[in-house]
Design a protein around this motif. Sequence first.
Motif, PDB file in Angstrom:
ATOM      1  N   ASN A  17      35.442  46.656  42.208  1.00  0.00           N
ATOM      2  CA  ASN A  17      34.983  47.640  41.251  1.00  0.00           C
ATOM      3  C   ASN A  17      33.771  48.498  42.092  1.00  0.00           C
ATOM      4  OD1 ASN A  17      36.686  46.799  39.445  1.00  0.00           O
ATOM      5  ND2 ASN A  17      35.557  45.270  38.494  1.00  0.00           N
ATOM      6  N   ASP A  18      32.994  47.731  42.668  1.00  0.00           N
ATOM      7  CA  ASP A  18      31.936  48.236  43.309  1.00  0.00           C
ATOM      8  C   ASP A  18      32.291  49.547  44.571  1.00  0.00           C
ATOM      9  OD1 ASP A  18      30.108  46.870  42.078  1.00  0.00           O
ATOM     10  OD2 ASP A  18      29.539  45.652  43.462  1.00  0.00           O
ATOM     11  N   ALA A  19      33.388  48.808  45.058  1.00  0.00           N
ATOM     12  CA  ALA A  19      33.862  49.842  46.070  1.00  0.00           C
ATOM     13  C   ALA A  19      34.696  51.230  45.473  1.00  0.00           C
ATOM     14  CB  ALA A  19      34.970  48.886  46.963  1.00  0.00           C
ATOM     15  N   GLN A  36      35.261  31.794  40.839  1.00  0.00           N
ATOM     16  CA  GLN A  36      33.986  32.402  41.265  1.00  0.00           C
ATOM     17  C   GLN A  36      34.488  33.301  42.547  1.00  0.00           C
ATOM     18  OE1 GLN A  36      31.262  29.295  42.378  1.00  0.00           O
ATOM     19  NE2 GLN A  36      30.611  28.755  40.442  1.00  0.00           N
ATOM     20  N   ALA A  37      35.223  32.929  43.217  1.00  0.00           N
ATOM     21  CA  ALA A  37      35.779  33.759  44.219  1.00  0.00           C
ATOM     22  C   ALA A  37      36.572  35.074  43.778  1.00  0.00           C
ATOM     23  CB  ALA A  37      36.649  33.071  45.273  1.00  0.00           C
ATOM     24  N   LYS A  38      37.475  34.660  42.644  1.00  0.00           N
ATOM     25  CA  LYS A  38      38.159  35.763  42.179  1.00  0.00           C
ATOM     26  C   LYS A  38      37.164  36.798  41.491  1.00  0.00           C
ATOM     27  CE  LYS A  38      42.481  33.375  41.160  1.00  0.00           C
ATOM     28  NZ  LYS A  38      43.262  32.796  39.911  1.00  0.00           N
ATOM     29  N   GLU A  39      36.379  36.247  40.784  1.00  0.00           N
ATOM     30  CA  GLU A  39      35.208  37.225  40.160  1.00  0.00           C
ATOM     31  C   GLU A  39      34.458  38.142  41.190  1.00  0.00           C
ATOM     32  OE1 GLU A  39      32.707  34.711  37.745  1.00  0.00           O
ATOM     33  OE2 GLU A  39      34.238  34.099  36.594  1.00  0.00           O
ATOM     34  N   LEU A  40      34.144  37.459  42.349  1.00  0.00           N
ATOM     35  CA  LEU A  40      33.583  38.287  43.242  1.00  0.00           C
ATOM     36  C   LEU A  40      34.330  39.472  43.875  1.00  0.00           C
ATOM     37  CD1 LEU A  40      31.604  35.362  45.216  1.00  0.00           C
ATOM     38  CD2 LEU A  40      30.539  37.212  44.065  1.00  0.00           C
ATOM     39  N   VAL A  41      35.533  39.045  44.063  1.00  0.00           N
ATOM     40  CA  VAL A  41      36.614  39.745  44.899  1.00  0.00           C
ATOM     41  C   VAL A  41      36.676  41.222  43.691  1.00  0.00           C
ATOM     42  CG1 VAL A  41      38.860  40.347  45.251  1.00  0.00           C
ATOM     43  CG2 VAL A  41      37.650  38.416  46.090  1.00  0.00           C
ATOM     44  N   LEU A  42      36.960  40.856  42.351  1.00  0.00           N
ATOM     45  CA  LEU A  42      37.023  41.714  41.437  1.00  0.00           C
ATOM     46  C   LEU A  42      35.511  42.696  41.278  1.00  0.00           C
ATOM     47  CD1 LEU A  42      38.847  39.927  38.639  1.00  0.00           C
ATOM     48  CD2 LEU A  42      39.744  41.788  40.141  1.00  0.00           C
TER      49      LEU A  42
END
Length: 149
Positions: free
Chosen positions: A68-70, A58-64
């Motif tokens: 991508n949002d950035a 989940q943390a990896k998904e949030l970081v990705l």
Amino acid sequence: MGASQSKRTFVPDVPVAFSQDLIESLEDTPETDFSRVQDKALKLEQSVAAELESLSGQAKELVLSAWNDADSAPVKGEIVSPAVLKDITTLKDAISSHKAAAEAKAETGKTFNEHREKLIKCLQTNDRRPLVCLAEFNEFKDKLESTLA
């Protein structure tokens, strides 16, 4: 002496209606309190590892997704928020007013220095007759008062 195994026997204080097969299977089982504690610890460790694995995913998904949002964030010149736009215009106005005040101060200082230099030059030229420089002195005094006011 130590080679013989002691057999555990269950001697109930109250009459119990367990079958003899059940009692024998309980007596013959190699499971002890220590082995049960080890089994519980192993199960707990496995569940913690599984939970940690899912949280890591989940943390990896949030970081990705944040990454991508950035990347898709607006570039320079594209301001989305009106509050940010208002802050920027306020800052620009403050900078321009500060710049205008600094230029005015520099201009005043420049004319002040010009009048000062004129007075000094006149006094150096007329070192024995300072009253000749009364006009330059009055100009310098007026400029000084306007600068300080």
